[in-house]
Write an enzyme that holds these catalytic residues in place. Structure first.
Site, PDB file in Angstrom:
ATOM      1  N   LYS A  18      85.014   2.350  -4.174  1.00 48.14           N
ATOM      2  CA  LYS A  18      83.842   3.229  -4.362  1.00 48.14           C
ATOM      3  C   LYS A  18      82.910   3.174  -3.154  1.00 48.14           C
ATOM      4  O   LYS A  18      82.421   4.196  -2.704  1.00 48.14           O
ATOM      5  CB  LYS A  18      83.040   2.821  -5.617  1.00 48.14           C
ATOM      6  CG  LYS A  18      83.823   2.843  -6.911  1.00 48.14           C
ATOM      7  CD  LYS A  18      82.924   2.544  -8.098  1.00 48.14           C
ATOM      8  CE  LYS A  18      82.274   1.188  -8.085  1.00 48.14           C
ATOM      9  NZ  LYS A  18      83.199   0.035  -8.190  1.00 48.14           N
ATOM     10  N   ARG A  93      76.670   2.018 -15.232  1.00 45.10           N
ATOM     11  CA  ARG A  93      77.668   0.999 -15.550  1.00 45.10           C
ATOM     12  C   ARG A  93      77.707   0.704 -17.040  1.00 45.10           C
ATOM     13  O   ARG A  93      78.491  -0.130 -17.471  1.00 45.10           O
ATOM     14  CB  ARG A  93      77.318  -0.282 -14.812  1.00 45.10           C
ATOM     15  CG  ARG A  93      78.322  -0.655 -13.717  1.00 45.10           C
ATOM     16  CD  ARG A  93      77.798  -1.905 -13.073  1.00 45.10           C
ATOM     17  NE  ARG A  93      78.724  -2.615 -12.271  1.00 45.10           N
ATOM     18  CZ  ARG A  93      78.756  -2.584 -10.945  1.00 45.10           C
ATOM     19  NH1 ARG A  93      77.981  -1.777 -10.278  1.00 45.10           N
ATOM     20  NH2 ARG A  93      79.592  -3.356 -10.292  1.00 45.10           N
ATOM     21  N   ARG A 132      87.769  -9.549   1.274  1.00 41.88           N
ATOM     22  CA  ARG A 132      86.896  -8.686   2.085  1.00 41.88           C
ATOM     23  C   ARG A 132      85.710  -9.440   2.686  1.00 41.88           C
ATOM     24  O   ARG A 132      85.216 -10.405   2.126  1.00 41.88           O
ATOM     25  CB  ARG A 132      86.458  -7.459   1.290  1.00 41.88           C
ATOM     26  CG  ARG A 132      85.626  -7.712   0.079  1.00 41.88           C
ATOM     27  CD  ARG A 132      85.440  -6.427  -0.729  1.00 41.88           C
ATOM     28  NE  ARG A 132      84.543  -6.643  -1.840  1.00 41.88           N
ATOM     29  CZ  ARG A 132      84.243  -5.745  -2.757  1.00 41.88           C
ATOM     30  NH1 ARG A 132      84.770  -4.535  -2.703  1.00 41.88           N
ATOM     31  NH2 ARG A 132      83.394  -6.029  -3.726  1.00 41.88           N
ATOM     32  N   ARG A 166      80.602 -11.744   0.279  1.00 44.18           N
ATOM     33  CA  ARG A 166      79.739 -11.723  -0.899  1.00 44.18           C
ATOM     34  C   ARG A 166      80.051 -12.929  -1.781  1.00 44.18           C
ATOM     35  O   ARG A 166      81.219 -13.186  -2.066  1.00 44.18           O
ATOM     36  CB  ARG A 166      79.987 -10.433  -1.690  1.00 44.18           C
ATOM     37  CG  ARG A 166      79.273  -9.235  -1.115  1.00 44.18           C
ATOM     38  CD  ARG A 166      79.665  -7.976  -1.798  1.00 44.18           C
ATOM     39  NE  ARG A 166      79.609  -8.012  -3.253  1.00 44.18           N
ATOM     40  CZ  ARG A 166      79.797  -6.949  -4.030  1.00 44.18           C
ATOM     41  NH1 ARG A 166      80.037  -5.770  -3.470  1.00 44.18           N
ATOM     42  NH2 ARG A 166      79.750  -7.053  -5.329  1.00 44.18           N
ATOM     43  N   ARG A 177      83.718 -10.026 -13.407  1.00 43.14           N
ATOM     44  CA  ARG A 177      83.259  -8.661 -13.095  1.00 43.14           C
ATOM     45  C   ARG A 177      84.234  -7.627 -13.670  1.00 43.14           C
ATOM     46  O   ARG A 177      83.827  -6.572 -14.147  1.00 43.14           O
ATOM     47  CB  ARG A 177      83.120  -8.490 -11.570  1.00 43.14           C
ATOM     48  CG  ARG A 177      81.904  -9.254 -11.037  1.00 43.14           C
ATOM     49  CD  ARG A 177      81.960  -9.445  -9.534  1.00 43.14           C
ATOM     50  NE  ARG A 177      81.886  -8.198  -8.812  1.00 43.14           N
ATOM     51  CZ  ARG A 177      82.297  -8.052  -7.547  1.00 43.14           C
ATOM     52  NH1 ARG A 177      82.815  -9.072  -6.890  1.00 43.14           N
ATOM     53  NH2 ARG A 177      82.185  -6.887  -6.960  1.00 43.14           N
TER      54      ARG A 177
HETATM   55  P1  AMP Z   1      78.607  -3.931  -6.908  1.00 44.11           P
HETATM   56  O1  AMP Z   1      78.186  -4.098  -5.487  1.00 44.11           O
HETATM   57  O2  AMP Z   1      78.487  -2.521  -7.408  1.00 44.11           O
HETATM   58  O3  AMP Z   1      79.947  -4.551  -7.205  1.00 44.11           O
HETATM   59  O4  AMP Z   1      77.538  -4.755  -7.782  1.00 44.11           O
HETATM   60  C1  AMP Z   1      77.373  -6.167  -7.632  1.00 44.11           C
HETATM   61  C2  AMP Z   1      76.696  -6.735  -8.860  1.00 44.11           C
HETATM   62  O5  AMP Z   1      75.392  -6.153  -9.009  1.00 44.11           O
HETATM   63  C3  AMP Z   1      77.396  -6.453 -10.190  1.00 44.11           C
HETATM   64  O6  AMP Z   1      78.429  -7.386 -10.450  1.00 44.11           O
HETATM   65  C4  AMP Z   1      76.239  -6.566 -11.168  1.00 44.11           C
HETATM   66  O7  AMP Z   1      75.891  -7.914 -11.405  1.00 44.11           O
HETATM   67  C5  AMP Z   1      75.086  -5.936 -10.383  1.00 44.11           C
HETATM   68  N1  AMP Z   1      74.982  -4.476 -10.612  1.00 44.11           N
HETATM   69  C6  AMP Z   1      75.195  -3.484  -9.695  1.00 44.11           C
HETATM   70  N2  AMP Z   1      74.991  -2.278 -10.245  1.00 44.11           N
HETATM   71  C7  AMP Z   1      74.659  -2.500 -11.533  1.00 44.11           C
HETATM   72  C8  AMP Z   1      74.360  -1.647 -12.640  1.00 44.11           C
HETATM   73  N3  AMP Z   1      74.362  -0.302 -12.508  1.00 44.11           N
HETATM   74  N4  AMP Z   1      74.064  -2.231 -13.832  1.00 44.11           N
HETATM   75  C9  AMP Z   1      74.047  -3.575 -13.979  1.00 44.11           C
HETATM   76  N5  AMP Z   1      74.340  -4.430 -12.999  1.00 44.11           N
HETATM   77  C10 AMP Z   1      74.635  -3.915 -11.776  1.00 44.11           C
END
Ligand code: AMP
Length: 226
Positions: A18, A93, A132, A166, A177
């Site tokens: 994404k 989400r 990554r 990360r 996740r």
């Molecule tokens: P991502 O970079 O999208 O994988 O997001 C990293 C982490 O941020 C996720 O594992 C969640 O803990 C938090 N996070 C990101 N976007 C959301 C969302 N829309 N709702 C809840 N938690 C989020």
């Protein structure tokens, strides 16, 4: 054909691509790419109260509260750079987040063009994610197996020599996740299917091919790249 606006959601589990695709589309369509994960990581880095609250949850692969995320996204899409639309990466989400987004868009009389799911085989995700890393200076993305910098230890884009991973990309957190995705995020697909907004593309294909498939969906819904 509409040329001046794009409201798009990219859906898919962590590691589906994404982030990569939304950044390509940002350049191609000239609209803001919004990643709630990036926004939260910026808050964590700044040590803000939001960041402190979010970090506890992010570190164990859970989801940050709907209330916090909805407020954050409401403020973000009201910014001038979203006047011609946005590409959402990592939001919504949960079903309550999807409902809140509908309400926000309804208030501004904006309609979503498409919700595109990047379909991927779950077994490859852990490998994709845990390999990554990014340039600490410019954020360019790399991978241990699939995309090393051309000169080892030197960023292709900016020449930076520091790289970061990360903390939530560790294998054990990745499993949490993925579970959060299955339990809380996947249920938004029927929600958008019922609104005739849901499309799927093959997220296992090469990066250019995935981008081409997304563009084909956008043409089908009447959105043309400028
Ligand atoms: P991502 O970079 O999208 O994988 O997001 C990293 C982490 O941020 C996720 O594992 C969640 O803990 C938090 N996070 C990101 N976007 C959301 C969302 N829309 N709702 C809840 N938690 C989020």
């Amino acid at each position: 054909m509409r040329e001046s606006s794009l409201e798009l959601i990219l859906l898919g589990p962590p590691g589906a691509g994404k982030g990569t695709q939304s950044k390509l589309l940002e350049v191609r369509y000239g609209v803001a790419q919004i990643s709630t994960g990036d926004m939260l990581r910026a808050e964590v880095k700044a040590g803000s109260p939001i960041g402190l609250e979010a970090k506890r949850v992010m570190d164990v692969g859970g989801l940050v509260s709907d209330q916090l995320i909805i407020r954050m996204i409401g403020e973000r899409i009201a910014k001038p750079d979203c006047a011609h639309g946005f590409i959402l990466d990592g939001f919504p989400r949960t079903v309550p987040q999807a409902e809140a987004l509908d309400k926000l868009l309804h208030e501004t009389k904006v309609d979503l063009d498409a919700v595109i799911e990047l379909k991927v085989d779950e077994v490859v995700l852990v490998e994709r994610i845990s390999g990554r890393f990014t340039c600490a200076k410019c954020g360019a993305g790399y991978h241990d197996r699939f995309k090393q910098p051309k000169q080892p230890g030197v960023c292709d884009v900016c020449g930076g020599t520091e790289f970061i991973r990360r903390p939530d990309d560790r294998a054990e957190t990745v499993h949490a996740r993925l579970e959060a995705y299955r339990a809380q995020t996947a249920p938004i697909m029927p929600y958008y299917a019922a609104k005739n907004r849901l499309y799927s593309v093959d997220g296992m294909a090469e990066m250019d091919e995935v981008e081409a498939q997304i563009e084909a969906v956008l043409r089908r819904v009447g959105v043309q790249a400028p």
